[in-house]
Design a protein around this motif. Structure first.
Motif, PDB file in Angstrom:
ATOM      1  N   SER A 235       0.853  -1.182   0.000  1.00  0.00           N
ATOM      2  CA  SER A 235       0.000   0.000   0.000  1.00  0.00           C
ATOM      3  C   SER A 235       0.889   1.232   0.000  1.00  0.00           C
ATOM      4  N   SER A 236       0.465   2.257  -0.708  1.00  0.00           N
ATOM      5  CA  SER A 236       1.290   3.457  -0.838  1.00  0.00           C
ATOM      6  C   SER A 236       1.445   4.217   0.471  1.00  0.00           C
ATOM      7  N   ASP A 237       0.593   3.944   1.456  1.00  0.00           N
ATOM      8  CA  ASP A 237       0.714   4.636   2.745  1.00  0.00           C
ATOM      9  C   ASP A 237       1.671   3.926   3.700  1.00  0.00           C
ATOM     10  N   SER A 238       2.341   2.881   3.217  1.00  0.00           N
ATOM     11  CA  SER A 238       3.320   2.169   4.024  1.00  0.00           C
ATOM     12  C   SER A 238       4.505   1.772   3.151  1.00  0.00           C
ATOM     13  N   SER A 239       5.707   1.939   3.671  1.00  0.00           N
ATOM     14  CA  SER A 239       6.909   1.581   2.913  1.00  0.00           C
ATOM     15  C   SER A 239       7.272   0.112   3.049  1.00  0.00           C
ATOM     16  N   ILE A 240       6.574  -0.617   3.925  1.00  0.00           N
ATOM     17  CA  ILE A 240       6.877  -2.021   4.175  1.00  0.00           C
ATOM     18  C   ILE A 240       5.829  -2.901   3.501  1.00  0.00           C
ATOM     19  N   PRO A 241       6.210  -3.747   2.542  1.00  0.00           N
ATOM     20  CA  PRO A 241       5.257  -4.683   1.922  1.00  0.00           C
ATOM     21  C   PRO A 241       4.672  -5.644   2.940  1.00  0.00           C
ATOM     22  N   LYS A 242       3.561  -6.285   2.564  1.00  0.00           N
ATOM     23  CA  LYS A 242       2.811  -7.105   3.502  1.00  0.00           C
ATOM     24  C   LYS A 242       3.266  -8.565   3.545  1.00  0.00           C
ATOM     25  N   THR A 243       4.107  -8.994   2.616  1.00  0.00           N
ATOM     26  CA  THR A 243       4.566 -10.379   2.589  1.00  0.00           C
ATOM     27  C   THR A 243       6.094 -10.426   2.637  1.00  0.00           C
ATOM     28  N   PHE A 244       6.638 -11.580   3.024  1.00  0.00           N
ATOM     29  CA  PHE A 244       8.092 -11.707   3.122  1.00  0.00           C
ATOM     30  C   PHE A 244       8.757 -11.514   1.764  1.00  0.00           C
ATOM     31  N   ILE A 245       8.275 -12.217   0.742  1.00  0.00           N
ATOM     32  CA  ILE A 245       8.880 -12.095  -0.579  1.00  0.00           C
ATOM     33  C   ILE A 245       8.681 -10.681  -1.124  1.00  0.00           C
ATOM     34  N   GLY A 246       7.525 -10.095  -0.845  1.00  0.00           N
ATOM     35  CA  GLY A 246       7.307  -8.705  -1.245  1.00  0.00           C
ATOM     36  C   GLY A 246       8.311  -7.778  -0.592  1.00  0.00           C
ATOM     37  N   PHE A 247       8.609  -8.014   0.680  1.00  0.00           N
ATOM     38  CA  PHE A 247       9.615  -7.226   1.397  1.00  0.00           C
ATOM     39  C   PHE A 247      10.986  -7.378   0.751  1.00  0.00           C
ATOM     40  N   VAL A 248      11.355  -8.615   0.412  1.00  0.00           N
ATOM     41  CA  VAL A 248      12.661  -8.858  -0.201  1.00  0.00           C
ATOM     42  C   VAL A 248      12.741  -8.183  -1.570  1.00  0.00           C
ATOM     43  N   PHE A 249      11.663  -8.283  -2.355  1.00  0.00           N
ATOM     44  CA  PHE A 249      11.627  -7.609  -3.653  1.00  0.00           C
ATOM     45  C   PHE A 249      11.838  -6.106  -3.488  1.00  0.00           C
ATOM     46  N   GLU A 250      11.093  -5.519  -2.561  1.00  0.00           N
ATOM     47  CA  GLU A 250      11.170  -4.068  -2.380  1.00  0.00           C
ATOM     48  C   GLU A 250      12.546  -3.646  -1.882  1.00  0.00           C
ATOM     49  N   LEU A 251      13.137  -4.442  -1.008  1.00  0.00           N
ATOM     50  CA  LEU A 251      14.476  -4.141  -0.510  1.00  0.00           C
ATOM     51  C   LEU A 251      15.501  -4.250  -1.628  1.00  0.00           C
ATOM     52  N   HIS A 252      15.344  -5.244  -2.479  1.00  0.00           N
ATOM     53  CA  HIS A 252      16.294  -5.469  -3.569  1.00  0.00           C
ATOM     54  C   HIS A 252      16.198  -4.383  -4.641  1.00  0.00           C
ATOM     55  N   TYR A 253      14.983  -4.038  -5.041  1.00  0.00           N
ATOM     56  CA  TYR A 253      14.783  -3.116  -6.158  1.00  0.00           C
ATOM     57  C   TYR A 253      14.671  -1.653  -5.748  1.00  0.00           C
ATOM     58  N   ALA A 254      14.310  -1.388  -4.486  1.00  0.00           N
ATOM     59  CA  ALA A 254      14.071   0.004  -4.104  1.00  0.00           C
ATOM     60  C   ALA A 254      14.655   0.383  -2.751  1.00  0.00           C
ATOM     61  N   LEU A 255      15.285  -0.564  -2.046  1.00  0.00           N
ATOM     62  CA  LEU A 255      15.894  -0.299  -0.742  1.00  0.00           C
ATOM     63  C   LEU A 255      14.910   0.290   0.256  1.00  0.00           C
ATOM     64  N   LEU A 256      13.610   0.057   0.037  1.00  0.00           N
ATOM     65  CA  LEU A 256      12.550   0.516   0.936  1.00  0.00           C
ATOM     66  C   LEU A 256      12.489   2.034   1.057  1.00  0.00           C
ATOM     67  N   VAL A 257      12.996   2.752   0.046  1.00  0.00           N
ATOM     68  CA  VAL A 257      12.912   4.211   0.070  1.00  0.00           C
ATOM     69  C   VAL A 257      11.735   4.664  -0.793  1.00  0.00           C
ATOM     70  N   LYS A 258      11.435   5.936  -0.763  1.00  0.00           N
ATOM     71  CA  LYS A 258      10.279   6.468  -1.476  1.00  0.00           C
ATOM     72  C   LYS A 258      10.374   6.194  -2.970  1.00  0.00           C
ATOM     73  N   PRO A 259       9.250   5.858  -3.609  1.00  0.00           N
ATOM     74  CA  PRO A 259       9.267   5.549  -5.056  1.00  0.00           C
ATOM     75  C   PRO A 259       9.826   6.678  -5.908  1.00  0.00           C
ATOM     76  N   GLU A 260       9.663   7.924  -5.439  1.00  0.00           N
ATOM     77  CA  GLU A 260      10.129   9.063  -6.229  1.00  0.00           C
ATOM     78  C   GLU A 260      11.641   9.067  -6.415  1.00  0.00           C
ATOM     79  N   ILE A 261      12.369   8.492  -5.460  1.00  0.00           N
ATOM     80  CA  ILE A 261      13.837   8.531  -5.537  1.00  0.00           C
ATOM     81  C   ILE A 261      14.471   7.154  -5.553  1.00  0.00           C
ATOM     82  N   SER A 262      13.657   6.096  -5.358  1.00  0.00           N
ATOM     83  CA  SER A 262      14.238   4.754  -5.224  1.00  0.00           C
ATOM     84  C   SER A 262      15.012   4.337  -6.464  1.00  0.00           C
ATOM     85  N   SER A 263      14.449   4.591  -7.655  1.00  0.00           N
ATOM     86  CA  SER A 263      15.132   4.169  -8.876  1.00  0.00           C
ATOM     87  C   SER A 263      16.456   4.896  -9.058  1.00  0.00           C
TER      88      SER A 263
END
Length: 360
Positions: A169-197
């Motif tokens: 959800s866009s109101d939280s930086s932490i995904p709701k599943t373990f694999i989702g968390f790993v994906f987000e950490l790998h591709y975006a380092l859990l930072v804001k979408p505006e600057i993650s890339s």
């Protein structure tokens, strides 16, 4: 007398330089010419600058490299791990070995019915084997300032929903599943979408520079290639550690450079593609768009898959990218495609969402 003093001074200077050079040589090496030694000294001095850059990049980016490496290793087996953690959603048991899937249109219809009407079908992942489900991804906005990503899982043999999950959800930086968390950490380092890339892409580019500077530092200026490529075991701890870093750094660089480059491409394709096009033509999905047509309904995702299968009848659909926006295109990626010269045996077909016209 003055001539002798000048000659002695010159010899002393040369001797001092050669002594310094000899200290930089490996044991057993012989200086054949003073001029060659001084030239090698200059190269060694220049290499000190590269060493400084290499050290600082390693210190600053070492933690990020560890994160990318660890999360990337987990993601190699993301399907297996996800199924192990949530078998009730993600696994099914076919009635027999020859049981066929339900029509794709029916599966998509069932998945859409499990979501609110406002939800837009954005992506589908075909079952990876006979015991896996269809994964259907949806995007919806329950409020004006919140965007949610959901997955619906459908049994391909019965066209029945096995479950659904809120992935992020866009109101939280932490995904709701373990694999989702790993994906987000790998591709975006859990930072804001505006600057993650930007953060991930730039750090990946700097890591490539770190690897390249490491190769410059590793390069054996004296031609002792065997020593540069091997590890001397019977030596002190400091020298052994140095040899391990040196040798492993060279061998792993053959893998790290293309892996890091592919990571930069995935997060910053709009900047990498123009560079690649200087060398060869590049097919890039986001370079295409659908042309809106008044009073014309878009084709369905099932229709898009059928068009792709007509083009590659031996291929097996793998990923299906939806077209939630009015100018978005469908993209269907197929595996096991019989394409001479293709190592991955994979092909992706991009098409207009209104006419089904193949764009690439």
């Amino acid at each position: 007398m003055l001539f002798k003093i000048g000659l002695l001074t010159k010899k002393a200077r040369t001797g001092k330089a050669m002594k310094q050079f000899n200290q930089n040589l490996m044991p057993g090496e012989i200086v054949k010419a003073p001029g060659a030694g001084l030239s090698l000294l200059k190269l060694k001095d220049r290499r000190k600058w590269w060493l400084t850059i290499h050290l600082w990049l390693g210190l600053i980016l070492g933690l990020l490299l560890a994160i990318y490496g660890l999360t990337g290793s987990i993601l190699v087996f993301h399907d297996e791990i996800d199924e192990l953690l949530s078998p009730q959603f993600l696994t099914v048991v076919p009635a027999n070995d020859h049981q066929e899937y339900k029509p794709l249109a029916e599966i998509f219809q069932v998945g859409q019915a499990a979501m609110p009407e406002q939800a837009k079908h954005s992506f589908s992942d075909y079952p990876r084997n006979g015991a896996a489900v269809f994964k259907l991804s949806y995007v919806m906005s329950p409020s004006a300032d919140v965007t949610e990503n959901w997955e619906v899982y459908v049994n391909p043999y019965t066209a029945k929903v096995t479950g659904k999950r809120l992935m992020s959800s866009s109101d939280s930086s932490i995904p709701k599943t373990f694999i989702g968390f790993v994906f987000e950490l790998h591709y975006a380092l859990l930072v804001k979408p505006e600057i993650s890339s930007i953060v991930v892409g730039v750090s990946g580019a700097l890591l490539i520079i770190s690897v390249l500077t490491g190769l410059i530092v590793w390069w054996p200026l004296t031609g002792r290639w065997l020593q540069a490529l091997t590890i001397k075991r019977k030596t002190g701890t400091e020298r052994f550690t140095f040899d391990v870093h040196k040798a492993s750094g060279f061998y792993t660089s053959l893998i790290m450079i293309p892996v890091l480059f592919s990571g930069v491409y995935m997060v910053l394709p709009e900047h990498v593609v123009p560079v690649l096009e200087l060398l060869s033509p590049v097919t890039y999905r986001y370079g295409f768009s659908s042309t809106p047509r008044p009073n014309v309904e878009p084709i369905s995702m099932a229709d898009a898959v059928a068009i792709a299968e007509q083009r590659y009848p031996r291929g097996r659909p793998h990923w299906i990218y939806g077209a939630p926006g009015i100018t978005d295109t469908y993209m269907v990626c197929l595996s096991d495609v019989d394409r001479p010269g293709s190592w991955l045996q994979r092909a992706c077909v991009v098409m207009d969402r209104y006419t089904g016209k193949t764009l690439i």
